[in-house]
Design an enzyme around this catalytic site. Structure first.
Site, PDB file in Angstrom:
ATOM      1  CE  LYS A  19      17.011  10.038 -21.226  1.00 27.96           C
ATOM      2  NZ  LYS A  19      16.848   9.836 -22.698  1.00 27.96           N
TER       3      LYS A  19
ATOM      4  CB  SER B 116      20.413   8.746 -23.499  1.00 33.27           C
ATOM      5  OG  SER B 116      19.183   9.296 -23.930  1.00 33.27           O
TER       6      SER B 116
ATOM      7  CB  SER C  49      17.396   8.046 -26.297  1.00 33.96           C
ATOM      8  OG  SER C  49      18.753   8.361 -26.379  1.00 33.96           O
TER       9      SER C  49
HETATM   10  N1  GLN Z   1      22.593   7.527 -29.230  1.00 38.87           N
HETATM   11  C1  GLN Z   1      22.141   8.714 -29.898  1.00 38.87           C
HETATM   12  C2  GLN Z   1      23.051   9.856 -29.558  1.00 38.87           C
HETATM   13  O1  GLN Z   1      24.004   9.617 -28.921  1.00 38.87           O
HETATM   14  C3  GLN Z   1      20.720   9.002 -29.545  1.00 38.87           C
HETATM   15  C4  GLN Z   1      20.550   9.683 -28.238  1.00 38.87           C
HETATM   16  C5  GLN Z   1      19.147  10.118 -27.972  1.00 38.87           C
HETATM   17  O2  GLN Z   1      18.215   9.712 -28.662  1.00 38.87           O
HETATM   18  N2  GLN Z   1      18.998  10.966 -26.986  1.00 38.87           N
HETATM   19  O3  GLN Z   1      22.858  10.964 -29.907  1.00 38.87           O
END
Ligand code: GLN
Length: 485
Positions: free
Chosen positions: A76, A153, A177
């Site tokens: 990532k 993400s 994420s």
């Molecule tokens: N979708 C969640 C957010 O927008 C989780 C994102 C994450 O785990 N980095 O914060």
């Protein structure tokens, strides 16, 4: 079968017997990226030449003892690797490519184990989001349906694994994420206990929640990868010195007599009936393997999303303060003064979602509102954590869906960020409690979209989750289905 579609265990076996070379394996992944990534948009930086050099070196040395030796992976775009552009998919770092002068602990450990990083994959900007739609490189599409998101993400990581562009990918999980995109794309993802893996060299989002994990094709592979990643790191004071168990041997423990809890707050009306039906069918499979399944309650679940969306933006706003355009990243010409410089760098560099969260976080942390929001949220967080502690006295693991629906349409939540935040309702609570969660595929919707289950366990019991997840994958074949691309 093309080598890029092997699991790590399959590839390792062939590499060790010298029936496959690391170079062939990597070339197969590169070819796959070249064939399918134009339609998916997972890979945001290609590191093919230096990876090929690594692979050739390994082939010459012939050292394939480590299970990860010669295994190609994608990281990532928040993992620093020395000299490799790392942008968090944000214009603030992309404009003048940020080249980290050091390696993250995770990529360093993987390198020592012989794994080969050959590129960076897409994420929501600074990992803020659940769809990769906030990436400055545009959205990553779901390999099962190109009109849908891959989740986020770590959507680039999940889609790349599911599309066989790599053997595994690194992800991060702050509020879901890893688990949510694993569910949307039909792969296996492990979110570890807070403090189990080092965050050194990984760009931060919300420091009391961020964890580093992986997306893989099977539970067995995820266990092999975590074995290399997990453990105390002198460079990250938040890593725990709790010993790392042998994950591989824990794969083969029987789940007879295991108590599994289904929290009623996760089987609610708002969730897609097909999702609920698939998760209940998964529970039946666990029963057939000798586990007992009971209904439990996690009463504060309903406050999870609101609590998280105070704490995470607060911590984000503080972490984003370092991007000032002075030491690295985006710059602007001819500023009138220092304030003008900061304002222009940050308004041009950050995207809309990150800005929205910086504003919410700064507001909630300001004098006068701190008690009302941040402190209050921390108190509710303790209640959410206590729910899990109580429940895990009665059951060994908790079984839930990874998300209320399968992958949603690209653009579906563009005008309504709160609707997007609700997609995280099932992953956020375990994050607030710092607990490990394993996501794995458990079925498909009538529209042929993957559906995932999440197994939540006690702190530092990733070994238990792997055992339970592996037993499920021995009994089902959802994890070996491939999207048509
Ligand atoms: N979708 C969640 C957010 O927008 C989780 C994102 C994450 O785990 N980095 O914060």
């Amino acid at each position: 079968m093309e080598p890029c579609s092997y699991t790590i265990s399959q590839a390792h076996d062939l590499l060790k017997k010298r029936k496959l070379s690391a170079e062939e394996l990597l070339r197969s992944c590169i070819k796959r990226v070249e064939n399918v990534d134009q339609s998916l948009n997972c890979v945001v930086h290609r590191n093919f030449d230096s990876a090929l050099t690594e692979a050739k070196k390994l082939d010459t040395s012939g050292n394939f003892d480590s299970p990860l030796s010669g295994i190609p992976y994608l990281a990532k775009d928040v993992f620093c690797e020395k000299g490799v552009p790392t942008t968090a998919c944000s214009n603030i770092l992309r404009d003048k490519d940020y080249l980290p002068p050091f390696d993250s602990t995770t990529t360093k450990r993987l390198k020592t184990a012989g794994a080969i990083s050959f590129g960076k994959v897409n994420t929501d900007e600074f990992t803020c989001g659940g769809s990769t739609e906030s990436s400055c490189f545009g959205v990553t599409k779901c390999p099962w349906n190109l009109e849908r998101v891959s989740g986020g993400s770590s959507g680039g990581s999940a889609a790349a694994v599911s599309a066989d562009e790599c053997l595994f990918a690194l992800g991060t999980d702050t509020g879901g994420s890893i688990r949510q995109p694993a569910g949307y794309c039909g792969c296996t993802g492990i979110k570890v206990t807070y403090g189990r893996t080092s965050r050194f060299g990984v760009m931060s989002y919300a420091s009391s929640l961020d964890t580093i994990g992986t997306l893989a094709k099977t539970v067995e592979d995820a266990a092999l990868i975590l074995q290399t990643m997990a453990g105390k790191d002198p460079l990250d004071g938040t890593t725990s010195s709790v010993p790392v168990p042998d994950y591989f041997s824990s794969l083969h423990t029987s789940i007879k007599g295991l108590k599994i809890g289904l929290p009623k707050e996760y089987f609610i009306e708002g969730a897609d009936p097909e999702v609920i039906a698939s998760v209940r069918a998964a529970a039946k499979i666990f029963e057939s393997l000798g586990a007992t399944v009971t209904d439990i309650s996690l009463p504060h679940t309903t406050y999870g999303v609101a609590t998280y969306y105070v704490i995470a933006p607060c911590e984000l706003s503080s972490n984003m303060a370092r991007y000032d355009g002075v030491r690295y990243g985006h710059t602007v010409p001819h500023p009138e003064n220092l304030l003008d410089y900061y304002e222009r760098v940050r308004s041009e560099g950050f995207g809309a979602e990150v800005k929205r969260r910086i504003m919410i976080g700064t507001y909630a942390l300001s004098a006068g509102y701190f008690d009302q929001y941040y402190r209050k949220a921390q108190k509710v967080r303790t209640l959410v954590k206590k729910d899990f502690e109580d429940a895990l006295q009665k059951v060994d693991v908790i079984l839930t869906p990874t998300a209320p629906t399968p992958a949603f349409k690209i653009g579906a939540h563009t005008d309504n960020p709160v609707q997007a935040y609700l997609e995280d309702a099932f992953t956020i609570p375990a994050s607030l409690a710092g607990l490990p969660g394993l996501a794995l595929p458990c079925g498909f919707s009538s529209g042929n979209l993957p559906i995932g289950i999440q197994l939540i366990g006690p702190q530092f019991r990733e070994d238990l989750l792997f055992g339970v997840g592996h037993a499920f994958q021995q009994e089902t074949d959802w994890h070996s289905r491939k999207p048509k691309l």
